[in-house]
Enzyme design. Structure first.
Site, mmCIF file in Angstrom:
data_model
loop_
_atom_site.group_PDB
_atom_site.id
_atom_site.type_symbol
_atom_site.label_atom_id
_atom_site.label_comp_id
_atom_site.label_asym_id
_atom_site.label_seq_id
_atom_site.Cartn_x
_atom_site.Cartn_y
_atom_site.Cartn_z
ATOM 1 N N ASP A 15 2.217 12.857 2.198
ATOM 2 C CA ASP A 15 3.312 11.797 2.401
ATOM 3 C C ASP A 15 4.670 12.493 2.268
ATOM 4 O O ASP A 15 5.569 11.955 1.404
ATOM 5 C CB ASP A 15 3.237 10.659 1.185
ATOM 6 C CG ASP A 15 1.982 9.832 1.102
ATOM 7 O OD1 ASP A 15 1.036 10.259 2.201
ATOM 8 O OD2 ASP A 15 1.729 9.133 0.306
ATOM 9 N N ASP A 53 1.644 7.578 4.252
ATOM 10 C CA ASP A 53 1.520 6.134 3.824
ATOM 11 C C ASP A 53 2.111 5.282 4.805
ATOM 12 O O ASP A 53 3.214 5.635 5.426
ATOM 13 C CB ASP A 53 2.566 6.042 2.598
ATOM 14 C CG ASP A 53 2.080 5.210 1.438
ATOM 15 O OD1 ASP A 53 0.986 5.058 1.390
ATOM 16 O OD2 ASP A 53 3.074 4.609 0.962
ATOM 17 N N HIS A 55 2.092 1.281 5.930
ATOM 18 C CA HIS A 55 1.797 0.069 5.358
ATOM 19 C C HIS A 55 2.190 -1.273 6.344
ATOM 20 O O HIS A 55 3.343 -1.047 6.827
ATOM 21 C CB HIS A 55 2.649 -0.520 4.086
ATOM 22 C CG HIS A 55 2.160 0.604 2.882
ATOM 23 N ND1 HIS A 55 1.141 0.706 2.485
ATOM 24 C CD2 HIS A 55 2.978 1.403 2.205
ATOM 25 C CE1 HIS A 55 0.818 1.558 1.287
ATOM 26 N NE2 HIS A 55 2.097 1.994 1.174
ATOM 27 N N HIS A 59 2.861 -5.688 2.805
ATOM 28 C CA HIS A 59 1.793 -5.164 1.879
ATOM 29 C C HIS A 59 1.711 -5.480 0.496
ATOM 30 O O HIS A 59 2.646 -5.749 0.051
ATOM 31 C CB HIS A 59 1.802 -3.585 1.952
ATOM 32 C CG HIS A 59 0.516 -2.801 1.671
ATOM 33 N ND1 HIS A 59 0.883 -1.782 0.428
ATOM 34 C CD2 HIS A 59 -0.649 -2.572 2.086
ATOM 35 C CE1 HIS A 59 -0.478 -1.320 0.217
ATOM 36 N NE2 HIS A 59 -1.291 -2.074 1.251
ATOM 37 N N HIS A 88 8.249 0.123 1.567
ATOM 38 C CA HIS A 88 8.385 1.508 1.807
ATOM 39 C C HIS A 88 7.429 1.721 3.027
ATOM 40 O O HIS A 88 6.346 1.171 2.992
ATOM 41 C CB HIS A 88 8.257 2.563 0.813
ATOM 42 C CG HIS A 88 6.791 2.156 -0.057
ATOM 43 N ND1 HIS A 88 6.278 1.221 -0.561
ATOM 44 C CD2 HIS A 88 5.618 3.269 0.424
ATOM 45 C CE1 HIS A 88 5.288 1.557 -1.212
ATOM 46 N NE2 HIS A 88 4.809 2.589 -0.562
ATOM 47 N N LYS A 113 -2.857 6.282 5.610
ATOM 48 C CA LYS A 113 -3.370 5.457 4.688
ATOM 49 C C LYS A 113 -2.623 4.250 4.122
ATOM 50 O O LYS A 113 -1.384 4.320 4.318
ATOM 51 C CB LYS A 113 -3.817 6.418 3.471
ATOM 52 C CG LYS A 113 -2.515 7.251 2.887
ATOM 53 C CD LYS A 113 -2.900 8.068 1.832
ATOM 54 C CE LYS A 113 -1.543 8.764 1.006
ATOM 55 N NZ LYS A 113 -0.746 7.701 0.485
ATOM 56 N N CYS A 158 0.288 9.901 -5.374
ATOM 57 C CA CYS A 158 -0.612 10.298 -4.509
ATOM 58 C C CYS A 158 -1.197 11.497 -4.448
ATOM 59 O O CYS A 158 -2.319 11.783 -4.184
ATOM 60 C CB CYS A 158 0.181 10.016 -3.001
ATOM 61 S SG CYS A 158 0.566 8.135 -2.839
HETATM 62 ZN ZN LIG Z 1 2.876 3.226 -0.544
#
Ligand SMILES: [Zn+2]
Length: 217
Positions: A15, A53, A55, A59, A88, A113, A158
């Site tokens: 990330d 990351d 989304h 989310h 984010h 992810k 993470c």
């Molecule tokens: Zn996130």
């Protein structure tokens, strides 16, 4: 340059995205400082995997998706406790892009992810419901990887969850401390280091990896 870490080793770069940088939507303090460290390390690895990351804009991990909540408060979702974050890393937005100075052209896999609307995923291996798998363990096993070196953002979320799940999936795992930065919400960094140590995840510095004696013969 000959790379020191070959097929049994993977550098997992977690990330390193604009929204986690200073000025980003979910800024990790000094998050940008990991970039040159990771670039230097990655040059020594044949096998680098990047995560992102990623989304949907509504989310479940976003405070904005839950009326009456504020970012950084904790709530209970169908799979358990969840920190609610500022919105984010929305799919396709500039904040979700990898940091422009991250220079790992030889990375083999970019794993996204957190794309399921109803489940967060700190870990690169298993989503936050602790059931839904990303497929990364299977990929790494098929590639013959035995050791996973985790770097990126954030140490206590993470990165830590990914390192713990790497261990659980049967890999040796390490977190490279100076190639990570933390969010550290209410003691989360100390708690993460304790969980990592208990799980047998090594705590290393980038200089340790660049010493010849740690590399495989
Ligand atoms: Zn996130």
């Amino acid at each position: 340059m000959e790379r020191r870490y070959g097929g049994q080793d993977c550098l997992l770069v977690i990330d390193v995205q604009n929204d986690f940088m200073p000025g980003g939507a979910l800024a990790v303090p000094h998050g940008d400082e990991v970039v040159p460290v990771i670039n230097r390390l990655a040059a020594h690895f044949d096998h680098v995997v990047l995560t992102q990351d990623w989304h949907p804009d509504d989310h479940v991990s976003f405070s904005a998706s839950h009326a009456g909540t504020e970012p950084f408060q904790t709530t209970t979702l169908h799979y358990g406790e969840q920190v609610l974050w500022p919105s984010h890393c929305v799919q396709g937005e500039p904040g979700a892009a990898l940091h422009a100075q991250l220079e790992v052209p030889h990375a083999r896999l970019l794993l996204r992810k957190g794309h399921h609307r109803a489940v967060d995923s700190y870990s690169a291996f298993v989503e936050a419901d602790r059931k839904t798998r990303t497929g990364l363990a299977g990929y790494l096993h098929e590639q013959g990887v035995r050791r996973v070196f985790c770097v990126g953002l954030a140490t206590d979320y993470c990165v830590a969850w990914s390192a713990l799940d790497a261990r659980a999936a049967g890999f040796e795992a390490a977190v490279i401390e100076d190639a990570c930065r933390a969010i550290d919400l209410q003691g989360s960094l100390q708690a993460a280091w304790e969980r990592l140590a208990a799980a047998g995840v090594q705590r290393l510095q980038s200089a340790d990896l660049l010493r010849a004696d740690l590399a495989p013969a």
